[in-house]
Write an enzyme that holds these catalytic residues in place. Structure first.
Site, PDB file in Angstrom:
ATOM      1  N   CYS A 246      43.657  34.878  39.247  1.00 37.27           N
ATOM      2  CA  CYS A 246      42.862  34.089  38.299  1.00 37.27           C
ATOM      3  C   CYS A 246      43.024  32.584  38.531  1.00 37.27           C
ATOM      4  CB  CYS A 246      43.197  34.510  36.878  1.00 37.27           C
ATOM      5  SG  CYS A 246      41.950  34.027  35.664  1.00 37.27           S
ATOM      6  N   HIS A 331      42.054  40.665  37.185  1.00 39.79           N
ATOM      7  CA  HIS A 331      43.415  40.956  36.719  1.00 39.79           C
ATOM      8  C   HIS A 331      43.845  42.373  37.093  1.00 39.79           C
ATOM      9  CE1 HIS A 331      44.215  37.365  34.170  1.00 39.79           C
ATOM     10  NE2 HIS A 331      42.899  37.297  34.208  1.00 39.79           N
ATOM     11  N   GLU A 333      46.706  43.550  36.857  1.00 34.14           N
ATOM     12  CA  GLU A 333      47.753  43.995  35.926  1.00 34.14           C
ATOM     13  C   GLU A 333      47.180  44.339  34.562  1.00 34.14           C
ATOM     14  OE1 GLU A 333      46.803  40.271  34.099  1.00 34.14           O
ATOM     15  OE2 GLU A 333      46.829  40.947  36.178  1.00 34.14           O
TER      16      GLU A 333
END
Length: 356
Positions: A246, A331, A333
Site C-alpha cells: 500500500c 492488502h 494480510e
C-alpha cells in the site's frame, strides 16, 4: 439529535448524530466491505478521512477483539443504519459507545447510496459533520476547501520500536500506519519482527542486519513523506530483500524515480480483483488507497508492473529489476477479507532464503 453532513459542493445530508457530537471537517471516502467495520475503524490508513460504509447495517456484531490497532483512526463515521443492540458471543460493547469513548463523530440515517454516487461521479471531496442546525454554508465552505490530510503518517506511527519474538528470519517492519495483521502474518510464519517508527533512519535499520525489510500501509499523500522517501532510497540501495504494501509500495516507487497521483475516488473494499501479470491468475483482494503509482512513468530498468487491477487497469504491484524487492498496492494480510494473496508473505520469506 440531528446531524448534518455538508459536502463542499453544497450537498447536505440530514441524519441522526452517532458517537461524539463535536464538529469535524475531513475528506469523505466510502468503503464497500460487507463485513469488517471494526477493522475499517481501526485501520490507521483512514487517519484524516471520514468513512462512509456502503453496506446498510453496521454494528450488528458490536465491538470484538478483531482490531487492527489499539484505537479507531477515522475523523468521522457515516452509516445508513447503526445497530444499537449487537449480537455476537464475542461482543464487548457497541459501536455507539466505542465512537463516544474515542471522541469520533458520526451520522446515521442518511442515504449512503446517494452519497457514494456523488463521490463516484464528482470524486472524493471534503465535508463537515455537525450537529449545528443553524450552520451557514458560506462560512463553512472556506474551511472545507482548505482542509488537507497533511502529515498523518507521523500521527499514526508507533513511538518506539518493539519486537515480536520468533525463531525464523528477522524482519524489520517500518510502521507508516501498519495494521497488526502484517506483523502477525510474518510472526505466524516464524519470523522475528522488529517494528520501527516511520522516521527511523535507514542506517539504524540496516545496522541490525535484518534478513528482510517490510514497508507497511499508511494514510495520506505519499508525496508528503519526503524525509521517509529519502531513507527508503537508502534501503533500496542495500541488498536486503524488501516487501512493501500500500503506502509502502507508493513510497518505494517515489524513492526510485517513479510518480504517483490521486485517484478520483480510490479503492476501498474487500472484493477488488487483481491480476498477477506473470501467471495470469486473478486474486480477490482487500484494498484501501486513494493514490496510485503511474506506470507510464516507470523506468523498466528499475521496475516493471507485477499486478494490475482488473476493474480499471491501475497498477497493483511492482517487481524491481535486479533486486529482491516486490511491492503491492493491495492488502495480502487482509482480515477480515479474502486470503487469496496471503502467499505473498511466503514469497517474501523465500526471498530471504527461508523455507515454507
Amino acid at each position: 439529535m440531528k446531524a448534518f453532513l455538508i459536502l463542499e459542493d453544497g450537498t447536505v445530508f440530514e441524519g441522526t448524530s452517532i458517537g461524539s457530537t463535536r464538529e469535524v471537517v475531513s475528506e469523505i471516502v466510502f468503503n464497500t466491505s460487507m463485513t469488517g467495520y471494526l477493522e475499517v475503524l481501526t485501520d490507521p490508513s483512514y487517519a484524516g478521512q471520514a468513512v462512509c460504509m456502503t453496506y446498510p447495517l453496521i454494528g450488528n456484531y458490536g465491538i470484538t477483539p478483531d482490531m487492527e490497532s489499539s484505537r479507531p483512526w477515522p475523523d468521522g463515521f457515516i452509516v445508513r443504519e447503526l445497530s444499537r443492540i449487537p449480537s455476537n458471543f464475542r461482543c464487548e460493547g457497541t459501536i455507539q459507545d466505542f465512537l463516544v469513548k474515542h471522541d469520533i463523530p458520526g451520522i446515521a440515517g442518511i442515504d449512503t447510496r446517494a452519497l457514494t454516487k456523488i463521490l463516484r461521479e464528482k470524486g472524493t471531496m471534503n465535508g463537515m459533520i455537525t450537529t449545528n442546525e443553524n450552520y451557514n454554508f458560506e462560512e463553512i465552505k472556506p474551511k472545507l476547501e482548505a482542509y488537507a490530510t497533511g502529515d498523518v503518517v507521523t500521527k499514526v506511527t508507533c513511538d518506539t520500536s518493539s519486537v515480536l519474538k520468533g525463531s525464523g528470519k528477522r524482519v524489520a517492519l517500518l510502521d507508516f500506519g501498519a495494521k497488526k495483521n502484517i506483523a502477525k502474518s510474518l510472526n505466524d510464519r516464524g519470523c522475528e519482527v522488529t517494528i520501527y517508527p516511520a522516521h527511523t533512519k535507514a542506517e539504524k535499520i540496516l545496522s541490525s542486519n535484518p534478513d528482510g525489510i517490510m514497508l507497511s500501509n499508511g494514510p495520506g499523500d505519499p508525496k508528503d513523506c519526503g524525509p521517509i522517501i529519502d531513507e527508503i532510497k537508502k534501503l533500496y540501495d542495500s541488498d536486503v530483500p524488501i516487501f512493501a504494501i500500500c503506502l509502502g509500495h507508493q513510497l518505494m516507487a517515489l524513492a526510485t524515480g517513479a510518480d504517483t497521483h490521486k485517484m478520483k475516488y480510490g479503492h476501498r473494499g474487500g472484493n477488488h480483483p487483481v491480476k498477477d501479470l506473470e501467471t495470469g491468475r486473478v486474486y480477490i483482494s482487500s484494498q484501501n488507497h486513494g493514490y496510485v503509482v503511474d506506470v507510464d512513468k516507470l523506468d523498466p530498468k528499475v521496475a516493471t508492473p507485477a499486478f494490475v487491477n482488473v476493474n480499471d487497469g491501475t497498477n497493483e504491484g511492482l517487481k524491481y529489476t535486479g533486486k529482491n524487492i516486490f511491492t503491492v498496492q493491495f492488502h495480502p494480510e487482509a482480515c477480515p477479507g479474502p486470503q487469496d494473496s496471503g502467499y505473498l508473505f511466503d514469497r517474501f520469506i523465500n526471498m530471504m532464503g527461508g523455507e515454507q
